[in-house]
Design an enzyme around this catalytic site. Structure first.
Site, PDB file in Angstrom:
ATOM      1  N   LYS A 163       3.828   2.425  13.651  1.00 51.22           N
ATOM      2  CA  LYS A 163       4.471   2.829  12.382  1.00 51.22           C
ATOM      3  C   LYS A 163       3.463   3.494  11.458  1.00 51.22           C
ATOM      4  O   LYS A 163       3.734   4.538  10.866  1.00 51.22           O
ATOM      5  CB  LYS A 163       5.061   1.586  11.702  1.00 51.22           C
ATOM      6  CG  LYS A 163       5.425   1.808  10.249  1.00 51.22           C
ATOM      7  CD  LYS A 163       5.769   0.521   9.520  1.00 51.22           C
ATOM      8  CE  LYS A 163       4.613  -0.331   9.104  1.00 51.22           C
ATOM      9  NZ  LYS A 163       4.210  -0.290   7.698  1.00 51.22           N
ATOM     10  N   ASN A 164       2.282   2.878  11.331  1.00 46.97           N
ATOM     11  CA  ASN A 164       1.311   3.377  10.348  1.00 46.97           C
ATOM     12  C   ASN A 164       0.610   4.663  10.790  1.00 46.97           C
ATOM     13  O   ASN A 164      -0.070   5.299   9.989  1.00 46.97           O
ATOM     14  CB  ASN A 164       0.296   2.286   9.998  1.00 46.97           C
ATOM     15  CG  ASN A 164       0.947   1.179   9.183  1.00 46.97           C
ATOM     16  OD1 ASN A 164       2.077   1.329   8.722  1.00 46.97           O
ATOM     17  ND2 ASN A 164       0.241   0.074   9.015  1.00 46.97           N
ATOM     18  N   ASP A 200      -3.503  -6.690   8.645  1.00 43.17           N
ATOM     19  CA  ASP A 200      -2.119  -6.707   9.135  1.00 43.17           C
ATOM     20  C   ASP A 200      -1.898  -7.721  10.262  1.00 43.17           C
ATOM     21  O   ASP A 200      -0.771  -7.870  10.739  1.00 43.17           O
ATOM     22  CB  ASP A 200      -1.701  -5.307   9.607  1.00 43.17           C
ATOM     23  CG  ASP A 200      -1.530  -4.347   8.453  1.00 43.17           C
ATOM     24  OD1 ASP A 200      -1.473  -4.812   7.302  1.00 43.17           O
ATOM     25  OD2 ASP A 200      -1.464  -3.123   8.690  1.00 43.17           O
ATOM     26  N   ARG A 250      11.315  -3.401   8.773  1.00 42.30           N
ATOM     27  CA  ARG A 250      10.602  -2.219   8.267  1.00 42.30           C
ATOM     28  C   ARG A 250       9.576  -1.737   9.279  1.00 42.30           C
ATOM     29  O   ARG A 250       9.233  -0.556   9.301  1.00 42.30           O
ATOM     30  CB  ARG A 250       9.867  -2.561   6.968  1.00 42.30           C
ATOM     31  CG  ARG A 250      10.798  -2.958   5.864  1.00 42.30           C
ATOM     32  CD  ARG A 250      10.010  -3.265   4.639  1.00 42.30           C
ATOM     33  NE  ARG A 250       9.219  -2.082   4.299  1.00 42.30           N
ATOM     34  CZ  ARG A 250       8.602  -1.898   3.154  1.00 42.30           C
ATOM     35  NH1 ARG A 250       8.678  -2.825   2.225  1.00 42.30           N
ATOM     36  NH2 ARG A 250       7.915  -0.812   2.928  1.00 42.30           N
ATOM     37  N   CYS A 260       3.393  -4.883  -4.745  1.00 47.34           N
ATOM     38  CA  CYS A 260       4.382  -5.415  -3.821  1.00 47.34           C
ATOM     39  C   CYS A 260       3.989  -6.832  -3.467  1.00 47.34           C
ATOM     40  O   CYS A 260       3.035  -7.370  -4.019  1.00 47.34           O
ATOM     41  CB  CYS A 260       4.499  -4.543  -2.580  1.00 47.34           C
ATOM     42  SG  CYS A 260       3.011  -4.534  -1.609  1.00 47.34           S
ATOM     43  N   ARG A 288      -1.379  -2.802  -5.624  1.00 52.48           N
ATOM     44  CA  ARG A 288      -1.781  -1.748  -4.688  1.00 52.48           C
ATOM     45  C   ARG A 288      -2.012  -0.464  -5.461  1.00 52.48           C
ATOM     46  O   ARG A 288      -1.165   0.417  -5.507  1.00 52.48           O
ATOM     47  CB  ARG A 288      -0.739  -1.610  -3.577  1.00 52.48           C
ATOM     48  CG  ARG A 288      -0.683  -2.902  -2.774  1.00 52.48           C
ATOM     49  CD  ARG A 288       0.157  -2.851  -1.573  1.00 52.48           C
ATOM     50  NE  ARG A 288      -0.295  -1.943  -0.549  1.00 52.48           N
ATOM     51  CZ  ARG A 288       0.393  -1.712   0.561  1.00 52.48           C
ATOM     52  NH1 ARG A 288       1.533  -2.326   0.758  1.00 52.48           N
ATOM     53  NH2 ARG A 288      -0.054  -0.868   1.460  1.00 52.48           N
TER      54      ARG A 288
HETATM   55  N1  EPU Z   1      -7.100   0.537  -2.862  1.00 50.29           N
HETATM   56  C1  EPU Z   1      -7.587   0.857  -4.091  1.00 50.29           C
HETATM   57  N2  EPU Z   1      -7.278   2.077  -4.612  1.00 50.29           N
HETATM   58  C2  EPU Z   1      -6.520   2.983  -3.937  1.00 50.29           C
HETATM   59  C3  EPU Z   1      -6.034   2.653  -2.653  1.00 50.29           C
HETATM   60  C4  EPU Z   1      -6.350   1.403  -2.141  1.00 50.29           C
HETATM   61  O1  EPU Z   1      -8.279   0.065  -4.727  1.00 50.29           O
HETATM   62  O2  EPU Z   1      -6.294   4.071  -4.454  1.00 50.29           O
HETATM   63  C5  EPU Z   1      -7.413  -0.791  -2.290  1.00 50.29           C
HETATM   64  C6  EPU Z   1      -6.163  -1.587  -1.933  1.00 50.29           C
HETATM   65  O3  EPU Z   1      -5.638  -2.264  -3.051  1.00 50.29           O
HETATM   66  C7  EPU Z   1      -6.692  -2.510  -0.871  1.00 50.29           C
HETATM   67  C8  EPU Z   1      -7.701  -1.636  -0.137  1.00 50.29           C
HETATM   68  O4  EPU Z   1      -8.040  -0.599  -1.052  1.00 50.29           O
HETATM   69  O5  EPU Z   1      -7.380  -3.586  -1.472  1.00 50.29           O
HETATM   70  C9  EPU Z   1      -7.195  -1.031   1.157  1.00 50.29           C
HETATM   71  O6  EPU Z   1      -5.924  -0.459   0.977  1.00 50.29           O
HETATM   72  P1  EPU Z   1      -5.458   0.842   1.757  1.00 50.29           P
HETATM   73  O7  EPU Z   1      -5.386   1.975   0.814  1.00 50.29           O
HETATM   74  O8  EPU Z   1      -6.310   1.010   2.971  1.00 50.29           O
HETATM   75  O9  EPU Z   1      -3.982   0.436   2.176  1.00 50.29           O
HETATM   76  P2  EPU Z   1      -2.803   1.481   2.421  1.00 50.29           P
HETATM   77  O10 EPU Z   1      -3.373   2.717   2.969  1.00 50.29           O
HETATM   78  O11 EPU Z   1      -1.931   1.541   1.240  1.00 50.29           O
HETATM   79  C10 EPU Z   1      -2.367   0.848   4.921  1.00 50.29           C
HETATM   80  C11 EPU Z   1      -1.259   0.285   5.736  1.00 50.29           C
HETATM   81  C12 EPU Z   1      -1.079  -1.196   5.412  1.00 50.29           C
HETATM   82  C13 EPU Z   1      -2.396  -1.910   5.706  1.00 50.29           C
HETATM   83  C14 EPU Z   1      -3.529  -1.256   4.908  1.00 50.29           C
HETATM   84  C15 EPU Z   1      -4.890  -1.842   5.209  1.00 50.29           C
HETATM   85  C16 EPU Z   1       0.239   2.148   6.077  1.00 50.29           C
HETATM   86  C17 EPU Z   1       1.564   2.760   5.827  1.00 50.29           C
HETATM   87  N3  EPU Z   1      -0.017   1.006   5.457  1.00 50.29           N
HETATM   88  O12 EPU Z   1      -1.976   0.717   3.561  1.00 50.29           O
HETATM   89  O13 EPU Z   1      -0.077  -1.679   6.293  1.00 50.29           O
HETATM   90  O14 EPU Z   1      -2.290  -3.276   5.366  1.00 50.29           O
HETATM   91  O15 EPU Z   1      -3.585   0.155   5.206  1.00 50.29           O
HETATM   92  O16 EPU Z   1      -5.207  -1.718   6.549  1.00 50.29           O
HETATM   93  O17 EPU Z   1      -0.552   2.678   6.843  1.00 50.29           O
HETATM   94  C18 EPU Z   1       1.668  -3.062   7.019  1.00 50.29           C
HETATM   95  O18 EPU Z   1       1.860  -2.272   7.960  1.00 50.29           O
HETATM   96  O19 EPU Z   1       2.198  -4.202   6.964  1.00 50.29           O
HETATM   97  C19 EPU Z   1       0.798  -2.663   5.916  1.00 50.29           C
HETATM   98  C20 EPU Z   1       0.845  -3.230   4.715  1.00 50.29           C
END
Ligand code: EPU
Length: 426
Positions: free
Chosen positions: A24-25, A310, A402, A119, A124
């Site tokens: 998915k990701n 995850d 999801r 969330c 986030r």
């Molecule tokens: N963060 C910041 N600022 C930002 C973006 C992120 O501080 O602008 C922080 C976040 O709060 C977190 C860390 O950086 O503490 C990492 O977050 P990341 O941005 O890597 O998460 P994401 O890209 O929003 C994806 C996956 C998540 C997975 C995370 C971490 C997708 C669609 N989602 O989210 O997947 O947990 O990376 O590996 O790719 C799931 O599939 O259940 C899921 C939540």
């Protein structure tokens, strides 16, 4: 119509083979990248999960023609480039909608994306996404809860994309996608190294982008004038793989993950081995079988190649039954522990201290009605239900739908006693 829930009668040993769906990701940002492409994008192995459908809806509103064939192939073509607005009604359903920001800005020179909120897994923020767009020369403002970004022309440059919790997966994806059509060279330092980022880079390169260094913390993108479409196979879902590995271990069973890839799960397999679970690569796939006695372990989530957040909830479900105390520390989403109280309802002994949970192993879990709170927590409750004595009802499984493609069907095929029912809950 009532809401669906799972009813699980625990205690059966799982045996057999599982075919993993596409990740998915990986699929979500690659679907969003179709906005950048001139021609047809054909994606194979896209999982049939509700997040993919939500993003499909959003892309259609953004003028992308989206069609799913019966075999799971998704065809996308960005025909109409007039719209550049991702409204709150969809973004609030799915935070990953943020990954249309980079493509819209690069291709349509403006993007209007509702700011995603927090969330169930915690705050986030998207500050790193916004920083990346600004660094590429965009003018970015927040107007009544929306991100409003504009740029006649993006210009490549060197940027540092680390935050307090390390790298960002979708932030890296956004920066990389926007940089493909920027003028000159972009260097992303502290880029996320997740396999899903690599899959996106490989997709973009097939479309004509010039990206190197992906899979490392330093990604270099040479801007090109335009991207074509291409055909691409999405990588198998490593989180689904890890979830089925725990399903085998927690039921004392044996499962073969036919298209499993160990190179995407080294840290997870390391912890499973420490627990006493055997994981072996064979000609038929990755075979997972459990030793009867489960050892306690300590685990800390980290960005890839570290232990994935995850899979934190799923491993915790297994550690509930270990012979001793384990310590689970969350370093990516420090509040991602809503499963703790629900597992305790099933007889687990878990105590949370800030971003750490102390897991005191118990002899058995007992079936109970429990409530899913987010995607991976839901999976952990199903795993606990498979191991528990008696009947477990996992409510609110729309969270699970999801991101897991036919989870109950796949589990039933390997001997689990799980059925999807509907209740009258509102
Ligand atoms: N963060 C910041 N600022 C930002 C973006 C992120 O501080 O602008 C922080 C976040 O709060 C977190 C860390 O950086 O503490 C990492 O977050 P990341 O941005 O890597 O998460 P994401 O890209 O929003 C994806 C996956 C998540 C997975 C995370 C971490 C997708 C669609 N989602 O989210 O997947 O947990 O990376 O590996 O790719 C799931 O599939 O259940 C899921 C939540």
């Amino acid at each position: 119509m009532g809401l669906p829930y799972f009813e699980i009668n625990g205690g059966t040993r799982l045996r057999g083979a599982v075919q993993l769906s596409g990740a998915k990701n990986a699929a979500l940002p690659i679907m969003a990248a179709s906005i950048l492409c001139e021609g047809d994008v054909v994606l194979r192995g896209v999982p049939n999960v509700s997040d993919v459908r939500f993003l499909g809806e959003l892309l259609m509103k953004l003028g992308v023609h989206v069609q799913r064939d019966a075999d799971g192939t998704l065809r996308l073509n960005a025909r109409d480039e007039m719209n550049f607005k991702a409204e709150y009604d969809i973004v609030r359903k799915m935070r990953a909608s943020i990954c249309v920001l980079g493509p819209l800005l690069a291709k349509r020179h403006q993007a209007h994306v509702a700011m995603p909120g927090g969330c169930a897994i915690g705050d986030r923020p998207v500050d790193l996404h916004l920083r990346a767009m600004r660094q590429l020369g965009a003018d970015v403002e927040l107007v009544s809860g929306d991100i409003v970004a504009k740029a006649k022309k993006l210009r490549g440059r060197e940027m540092f994309l680390g935050g307090p919790f390390g790298s960002t997966v979708l932030g890296t994806a956004n920066a990389m996608m926007a940089a493909t059509l920027a003028e000159g060279t972009t260097v992303i330092e502290m880029a996320a190294c997740e396999p899903e980022v690599t899959d996106l880079a490989e997709f973009l390169n097939k479309c004509g982008a010039s990206i190197t260094g992906y899979g490392t913390p330093r990604i270099v993108v040479e801007g090109v004038r335009e991207l074509a479409g291409c055909e691409h196979q999405i990588i198998p879902d490593r989180i689904e793989a890890g979830t089925f590995m725990v399903a085998a271990a927690v039921t004392n069973g044996e499962l073969t993950l036919e298209n499993g890839r160990l190179d995407h799960l080294m840290a997870f397999v390391d912890r499973l081995n420490a627990v006493g679970v055997n994981v072996e690569k064979t000609e038929k796939g990755v075979v997972v079988s459990s030793a009867r006695r489960l050892e306690p372990v300590d685990v800390t989530t980290q960005p890839f190649p570290g232990f994935p957040t995850d899979l934190q909830a799923q491993l915790m479900a297994l550690l509930c039954l270990a012979d001793g105390n384990s310590i689970v520390t969350e370093k990516i989403f420090p509040d991602r522990f809503l499963h703790v109280a629900e597992l305790n309802r099933m007889g687990a002994k878990l105590r949370r201290e800030g971003a750490t949970v102390i897991v005191e192993g118990v002899k058995r879990l007992v079936g109970a009605p429990v409530m899913a709170s987010d995607l991976r927590a839901s999976a952990a409750l199903v795993l606990a239900g498979l191991a528990a004595r008696g009947t477990t009802r996992v409510h609110r499984i729309y969270h699970l739908d999801r991101g897991y493609d036919r989870f109950d069907e796949k589990l039933r095929a390997v001997n689990a006693d799980i059925v999807r029912k509907e209740d009258g809950e509102v």
